[in-house]
Write a protein that holds these residues in place. Sequence first.
Motif, PDB file in Angstrom:
ATOM      1  N   GLU A   5       0.870  -1.302  -0.254  1.00  0.00           N
ATOM      2  CA  GLU A   5      -0.083   0.091  -0.025  1.00  0.00           C
ATOM      3  C   GLU A   5       0.848   1.279  -0.235  1.00  0.00           C
TER       4      GLU A   5
ATOM      5  N   PRO B 148      -7.919   3.012  -9.018  1.00  0.00           N
ATOM      6  CA  PRO B 148      -6.854   2.878  -7.969  1.00  0.00           C
ATOM      7  C   PRO B 148      -6.923   3.621  -6.806  1.00  0.00           C
ATOM      8  N   SER B 149      -7.874   4.807  -6.761  1.00  0.00           N
ATOM      9  CA  SER B 149      -8.070   5.618  -5.659  1.00  0.00           C
ATOM     10  C   SER B 149      -8.799   5.203  -4.638  1.00  0.00           C
TER      11      SER B 149
ATOM     12  N   PRO C 281      -1.589  -5.082  -3.453  1.00  0.00           N
ATOM     13  CA  PRO C 281      -0.717  -5.134  -2.600  1.00  0.00           C
ATOM     14  C   PRO C 281      -0.592  -6.405  -2.209  1.00  0.00           C
TER      15      PRO C 281
ATOM     16  N   TYR D 162       2.915   6.989  -4.918  1.00  0.00           N
ATOM     17  CA  TYR D 162       2.502   7.135  -6.426  1.00  0.00           C
ATOM     18  C   TYR D 162       1.548   8.531  -6.326  1.00  0.00           C
ATOM     19  N   GLY D 163       0.422   8.288  -5.384  1.00  0.00           N
ATOM     20  CA  GLY D 163      -0.214   9.490  -5.320  1.00  0.00           C
ATOM     21  C   GLY D 163       0.409  10.810  -4.806  1.00  0.00           C
TER      22      GLY D 163
ATOM     23  N   VAL E  14      -3.658  -1.380  -7.863  1.00  0.00           N
ATOM     24  CA  VAL E  14      -2.841  -0.579  -7.663  1.00  0.00           C
ATOM     25  C   VAL E  14      -2.748   0.255  -9.201  1.00  0.00           C
ATOM     26  N   GLU E  15      -2.405   1.293  -9.300  1.00  0.00           N
ATOM     27  CA  GLU E  15      -2.251   1.911 -10.897  1.00  0.00           C
ATOM     28  C   GLU E  15      -1.549   0.869 -11.340  1.00  0.00           C
TER      29      GLU E  15
ATOM     30  N   HIS F 131      -8.107  -4.597  -4.174  1.00  0.00           N
ATOM     31  CA  HIS F 131      -8.199  -3.250  -4.924  1.00  0.00           C
ATOM     32  C   HIS F 131      -6.873  -3.033  -5.660  1.00  0.00           C
TER      33      HIS F 131
ATOM     34  N   ASP G 126       3.433   1.819  -2.122  1.00  0.00           N
ATOM     35  CA  ASP G 126       3.262   1.982  -3.554  1.00  0.00           C
ATOM     36  C   ASP G 126       2.313   2.937  -3.850  1.00  0.00           C
ATOM     37  N   ARG G 127       0.995   2.694  -3.477  1.00  0.00           N
ATOM     38  CA  ARG G 127      -0.099   3.309  -3.741  1.00  0.00           C
ATOM     39  C   ARG G 127      -0.063   4.846  -3.377  1.00  0.00           C
TER      40      ARG G 127
ATOM     41  N   VAL H 107       2.120   1.342 -11.799  1.00  0.00           N
ATOM     42  CA  VAL H 107       3.097   1.083 -10.667  1.00  0.00           C
ATOM     43  C   VAL H 107       3.808  -0.370 -11.192  1.00  0.00           C
TER      44      VAL H 107
END
Length: 344
Positions: free
Chosen positions: A29, A46-47, A100, A35-36, A62-63, A60, A31-32, A66
């Motif tokens: 998480e 991804p949000s 993740p 990234y944001g 990630v982008e 869920h 990384d998410r 990523v």
Amino acid sequence: MSKTNPGRFFEDFTIGEVIEHATPRTVTEGDRALYGAIYPSRFAVPSSAEFAASVGLRPHPVEDLVAFHIAFGKTVPDISLNAVANLGYAELRFHEPVVPGDTLITRSEVIGLKQNSNGRSGVVYVRSTATNQRDEVVLDWCRWVMVHKRSESAPAPETVVPELASAVAAADLVIPTGLDFTSYDFAAAGEPHRLGDYEVGERIDHVDGVTLTDAEHMMATRLWQNTAKVHFNTEARPDGRRLVYGGHVISLARALSFNGLANAQLVAAINGGSHVAPAFAGDTVYAWSEVLDSAPTPARGVGALRLRLVATKGRDESMTLRTEEGKYADGVLLDLDYWALVPV
């Protein structure tokens, strides 16, 4: 015997060799979140875990980028540590959403070599494949990169330039299992536009700009464990400047494209891409898109939109890609052709 790795030079590559890249990387998480923090991305899938679940994506993801950055970063110590520049991409397909907890590993096959006429460098073509802990293919792609020679006197290899598809066919796009846009929440996504609202040839000015800083692009590149010297070491280039990782410009342009393409939720494939000009700290990046094609998909409520994403240094309200002579217009940094999944 030296225990350190100076990186491969052009003459170290041979056609057909397969390189198993080190350091598997587990996605978190963090990384998410990072990234944001680095990119102004606001795409709903991804949000929001709830939004992703509402369109059939649970857990869920990630982008998409990523996964690309992590997989790409694995290849750098063996392919492009001594690169002059990364030149382009082709035939990139996303096969499985990354969540993740997934651990990615990458391998590459050398599929082409061409020494430059100056004798000091050459272009290396590779096909890379990233897999997860279940040995499922997450993404695969081709790229070509200009790499320094160790010695100008080293003989040139036989020239082999692979034939690469100009685009991934719409029928060959991989749609995530369970993806369903029939109950798509346009209010939550941020825009009302469906597949049919976009016309081939339409150009969209994404309006917003972001100024590059050394701190952010180096943080991003370290996050993906990309060790290319030109991104960090001011002594690696004659001009003493840190070159911004091309993937950083891709993610920045993709994030900027939200304004006008908020419903282009998932990147399904990258047909081709060129890093037209180098980017450096202090450059302000803008983006515009051109609609190239659209197609149905087998998934419920899901269509595919083929887009050209152009990043520029400074705002280009005319949205000019090429001059009358066919050369890229001044200020163009990135020319990226990709497929995105959108609601119909």
